[in-house]
Design an enzyme around this catalytic site. Sequence first.
Site, PDB file in Angstrom:
ATOM      1  N   CYS A 130      19.283  -6.264  73.154  1.00  0.00           N
ATOM      2  CA  CYS A 130      19.085  -7.267  74.294  1.00  0.00           C
ATOM      3  C   CYS A 130      19.220  -6.396  75.598  1.00  0.00           C
ATOM      4  O   CYS A 130      20.518  -6.318  76.032  1.00  0.00           O
ATOM      5  CB  CYS A 130      20.064  -8.317  74.269  1.00  0.00           C
ATOM      6  SG  CYS A 130      19.817  -9.393  75.813  1.00  0.00           S
ATOM      7  N   CYS A 133      20.935  -8.083  78.450  1.00  0.00           N
ATOM      8  CA  CYS A 133      22.395  -8.412  78.180  1.00  0.00           C
ATOM      9  C   CYS A 133      23.046  -7.262  78.578  1.00  0.00           C
ATOM     10  O   CYS A 133      24.275  -7.187  78.968  1.00  0.00           O
ATOM     11  CB  CYS A 133      22.722  -8.943  76.958  1.00  0.00           C
ATOM     12  SG  CYS A 133      21.855 -10.158  76.248  1.00  0.00           S
ATOM     13  N   ASP A 134      22.657  -5.996  78.173  1.00  0.00           N
ATOM     14  CA  ASP A 134      23.312  -4.932  77.910  1.00  0.00           C
ATOM     15  C   ASP A 134      22.776  -3.601  79.035  1.00  0.00           C
ATOM     16  O   ASP A 134      23.676  -2.759  79.030  1.00  0.00           O
ATOM     17  CB  ASP A 134      23.539  -4.270  76.739  1.00  0.00           C
ATOM     18  CG  ASP A 134      24.289  -5.238  75.562  1.00  0.00           C
ATOM     19  OD1 ASP A 134      24.895  -6.329  75.959  1.00  0.00           O
ATOM     20  OD2 ASP A 134      23.541  -5.512  74.361  1.00  0.00           O
TER      21      ASP A 134
END
Length: 302
Positions: A130, A133-134
């Site tokens: 992701c 997200c990261d």
Amino acid sequence: MHDIIIIGAGIAGLTAAIYGRRAGLTAALLERNIFGGQMVESAEVENYPGVPVTTGPELAAAACEQADKLGAQIIYDTCTALEREADCWKIIGTSAEYRAKAVIIANGAVHRRLGCEGEERLAGRGVSYCATCDGAFFRGRDVAVVGGGNTALEDALFLANMCNKVYLIHRRDQFRGDRVLVDAVRQRENIELVMDAQVTHITGEQKVGGVEVTFRSGETRAIDLSAVFIAIGVQPDTEVFASHVSRDAGGYIIADENGETGVEGLYAAGDCRAKRLRQIVTAAADGANAAFSASNYINQQQ
Ligand code: NAP
């Protein structure tokens, strides 16, 4: 006893809950992770009609709020088995058992794994599925995205805004993703295309230090970098329903456009259903159709 239990609170499930509640039925969503499903990983959504630009988390939150205001219940639990009883379905979760007159399976799909050495060992230590997200953890660093579909192209563009350099590694010499994204990727100076190449090894001890790729020609190359974002598509997670529904070779549930699986009171919607186009808008449409079918079924039983 619920009227409808919907397994999965992604956009297909949330839409089914909205339509179920508006049809006057009780509807509960069973979610094992977070509401919104895969959509929450999209940094930008530009193809949902009537909403020119939004983010996945914003759209997910709006749909969840809508379902909640209409009285749908969200239960955080994982469905481990389904059993048919005389007049209903029993849904066995890890925390409790639930019963419903109709069940809509809308549990989406999970990230496909590359299967190369280092992937599992370094997951969460530079291996990510992701970028949204990261990505921010790797600001100013060199990273790679693996894949050639829309997700990989979007991830590469997203990461190019914050990382020093993005290697986009794809196993063929043609992208599967949309032309508009391919053109945008080609124009970015800090995205290097590594085509016709398979990642054979993700290296590093405690965290990702690089990747080794093997080209179609047989040549190899080692690239130093800090993170690998794997975006090679998704696969359904339908094993738990295998004894009840028919599935295609990829494990997707076979159901018609009304969500009918051919099994009494059991419907499928969204990315877990065998179909060609998996988009937020098609998942939402599936959810509406499945809820409509479930509502007709329940009304006929009364
Ligand atoms: P996808 O379209 O299935 O693409 C997966 C990519 O990964 C393909 O390029 C494939 O290569 C590659 N791949 C698969 N297995 C691999 C392996 N073992 N090793 C190396 N490469 C591998 O998946 P996606 O990009 O996640 O998209 C999923 C769906 O969501 C699609 O329908 C997509 O259009 C949709 N989506 C849409 C948008 C948008 O409209 N903005 C954004 C994101 C996703 P090959 O090409 O060689 O098969």
